[in-house]
Scaffold this active site. Structure first.
Site, PDB file in Angstrom:
ATOM      1  N   ARG A  65      15.459  15.911 -52.751  1.00 15.10           N
ATOM      2  CA  ARG A  65      15.472  14.514 -52.299  1.00 15.10           C
ATOM      3  C   ARG A  65      16.844  13.914 -52.591  1.00 15.10           C
ATOM      4  O   ARG A  65      17.414  13.181 -51.798  1.00 15.10           O
ATOM      5  CB  ARG A  65      14.380  13.690 -52.999  1.00 15.10           C
ATOM      6  N   TYR A 117      20.362  -4.543 -32.242  1.00 21.01           N
ATOM      7  CA  TYR A 117      19.336  -3.531 -31.980  1.00 21.01           C
ATOM      8  C   TYR A 117      17.979  -4.129 -32.395  1.00 21.01           C
ATOM      9  O   TYR A 117      17.862  -4.712 -33.480  1.00 21.01           O
ATOM     10  CB  TYR A 117      19.660  -2.280 -32.790  1.00 21.01           C
ATOM     11  N   ASP A 189      27.678  -2.006 -37.490  1.00 27.82           N
ATOM     12  CA  ASP A 189      26.869  -0.951 -36.872  1.00 27.82           C
ATOM     13  C   ASP A 189      27.725  -0.364 -35.747  1.00 27.82           C
ATOM     14  O   ASP A 189      27.952  -1.009 -34.719  1.00 27.82           O
ATOM     15  CB  ASP A 189      25.566  -1.543 -36.343  1.00 27.82           C
ATOM     16  N   LYS A 214      21.944   8.874 -32.079  1.00 28.24           N
ATOM     17  CA  LYS A 214      22.570   8.529 -30.807  1.00 28.24           C
ATOM     18  C   LYS A 214      23.785   9.437 -30.547  1.00 28.24           C
ATOM     19  O   LYS A 214      23.627  10.630 -30.449  1.00 28.24           O
ATOM     20  CB  LYS A 214      22.913   7.037 -30.813  1.00 28.24           C
TER      21      LYS A 214
HETATM   22  C1  LIG Z   1      18.889   3.371 -32.640  1.00 31.34           C
HETATM   23  C2  LIG Z   1      19.702   2.335 -33.309  1.00 31.34           C
HETATM   24  C3  LIG Z   1      19.450   1.967 -34.635  1.00 31.34           C
HETATM   25  C4  LIG Z   1      18.285   2.524 -35.427  1.00 31.34           C
HETATM   26  O1  LIG Z   1      18.420   3.872 -35.664  1.00 31.34           O
HETATM   27  P1  LIG Z   1      17.181   4.909 -35.779  1.00 31.34           P
HETATM   28  O2  LIG Z   1      17.863   6.204 -36.010  1.00 31.34           O
HETATM   29  O3  LIG Z   1      16.413   4.836 -34.510  1.00 31.34           O
HETATM   30  O4  LIG Z   1      16.358   4.452 -36.927  1.00 31.34           O
HETATM   31  C5  LIG Z   1      20.295   1.030 -35.222  1.00 31.34           C
HETATM   32  N1  LIG Z   1      21.319   0.474 -34.524  1.00 31.34           N
HETATM   33  C6  LIG Z   1      21.579   0.788 -33.250  1.00 31.34           C
HETATM   34  C7  LIG Z   1      22.716   0.142 -32.544  1.00 31.34           C
HETATM   35  C8  LIG Z   1      20.784   1.723 -32.590  1.00 31.34           C
HETATM   36  O5  LIG Z   1      21.043   2.026 -31.308  1.00 31.34           O
END
Ligand SMILES: *Cc1c(COP(=O)(O)O)cnc(C)c1O
Length: 400
Positions: A65, A117, A189, A214
């Site tokens: 972990r 998001y 982000d 992504k």
């Molecule tokens: C998908 C996404 C998230 C969240 O990520 P997960 O891996 O789905 O938990 C956060 N910020 C943006 C801009 C995203 O596209």
């Protein structure tokens, strides 16, 4: 085997150093041939524990972990790509968001964008507000509005740029100065841009967060998250969260992301080239209302994007001239190459309807006020052949 404190800045591996180009670091940073076999790829360490020679005497790993060598390699790789001292990987982007927000305490205030998001908005409103954190969601392209949103309790500023799904561009350097003047931490982000296109730490951000699901993962086959920072206090907090709350990613997932970052620069170049072609195609199409793409000269954030990004990304949003959910549905059902799905950043092109899919948890009035209208369609432009993509959209738009 790399040791647990092996990171971009400290592992003595030349390929991690900032002087090397992005593509070279994408392929090599954090990774060395396996010393026991010479395997060029970092093995997937499927293990939950590590044998100790005497109590407390071990090779740097005690329990999976807390740390795992496949994860260590990915963390060093991502740290190098974002120009950070440290990378800390999580089971998802939202697990990373959760760990960041847990450094705040009841009464603390966060300034965040109004076009986040959907899941980030949801965790802030539905998980952390009940614990006493307060949030202001504002248009971060308006620096006066950012300034006015600060209170004496503001501890964190949360920026997404380009934003999702409206593709607005926030001036990272300007917001970093505002945050610094107030002693607040700036989180960016960077999921939509990827570290190849944008490097928020070099523009003054304290933390960069990614959904590695992504562009970093890039092949729609893994869910993951990561935070990159050079701030020791934040590193300690985030590693403690992994150990204490357990949002750790599994080794196979880390391997998949590590494999994908090797081609990040190549994929991003094609994503950008295709998205540019599609943005111009849609801009000239009679059935299309408004096209949002930071690479179009008509985009209000074009000049800032040109300054802070290497290129303009693979995401394109547009509305229909005849703005209705029915028309958007018709178009999305008619595409054959673009698949109708949530998520983004993979090699395959996706089409999505934010109002009914990713942003269904945002109230309609708030959606409309932010410009997220009923017919808004978001494209994650993949790396297929551009002619096939434009022909697919043309056929779908003709179904109206
Ligand atoms: C998908 C996404 C998230 C969240 O990520 P997960 O891996 O789905 O938990 C956060 N910020 C943006 C801009 C995203 O596209």
């Amino acid at each position: 085997m790399p040791s647990p404190d092996t990171h971009a800045a400290t592992n003595g591996h030349d390929a991690s150093t900032a002087e090397l180009g992005f593509g070279t670091r994408a392929i090599h940073a954090g990774q060395e041939p396996d010393p026991s076999t010479g395997a060029i790829m970092t093995p997937v360490y499927l293990t939950s524990t590590y044998v100790q020679s005497a109590p407390g005497e071990h090779k740097g790993y005690e329990y999976a972990r807390v740390s795992n060598p496949t994860r260590t390699a990915l963390e060093a790789n991502l740290a190098s790509l974002e120009g950070a001292d440290e990378g800390i990987c999580f089971a998802s982007g939202l697990a990373a968001t959760d760990a960041i927000l847990k450094r705040l305490r009841p009464g603390d205030h966060v300034v965040a964008g109004n076009d986040l998001y959907g899941g980030t908005y949801r965790i802030m409103r539905q998980v952390f507000e009940p614990f006493g954190l307060t949030f202001s969601f504002i248009d971060m392209t308006d620096l006066d509005a950012v300034e006015a949103a600060f209170t004496d309790a503001t501890k964190l500023v949360w920026v997404e740029t380009p934003t999702n799904p409206l593709l607005q561009v926030v001036d990272i350097t300007a917001v970093a100065e505002q945050a610094k003047a107030r002693g607040a931490t700036l989180v960016v982000d960077n999921t939509f841009a990827s570290p190849y296109l944008q490097q928020p730490l070099s523009l003054g951000a304290d933390l960069v967060i990614h959904s590695t699901t992504k562009y970093l993962g890039g092949h729609s086959d893994v869910v993951g998250g990561a935070v990159m920072t050079s701030d020791e206090g934040w590193t300690e907090h985030l590693r403690f969260q992994i150990k204490a709350a357990g949002g750790a990613p599994g080794p196979m997932d880390c391997f998949l992301v590590l494999r994908a970052t090797k081609t990040l620069h190549l994929r991003m170049e094609r994503h950008c080239e295709n998205a540019r072609g599609i943005a111009h195609f849609l801009d000239a199409h009679p059935a299309v209302g408004h096209v949002r793409y930071p690479g179009l000269a008509s985009h209000p954030g074009h000049a800032i994007a040109a300054r802070q990004m290497r290129d303009f990304g693979g995401m394109v949003s547009f509305t229909l001239k005849d703005d209705s959910v029915e028309n958007a549905t018709k178009v999305m059902k008619a595409t054959r190459v673009f698949a109708l799905a949530e998520s983004l950043g993979g090699v395959e092109s996706l089409v999505n309807h934010p109002a009914s899919m990713t942003h269904a948890s945002v109230p309609r009035e708030q959606r409309l006020a932010a410009g997220l209208t009923d017919s808004l369609i978001r494209l994650s432009v993949g790396v297929e052949d551009l002619d096939d993509l434009t022909a697919d959209l043309d056929r779908a738009l003709r179904s109206l």
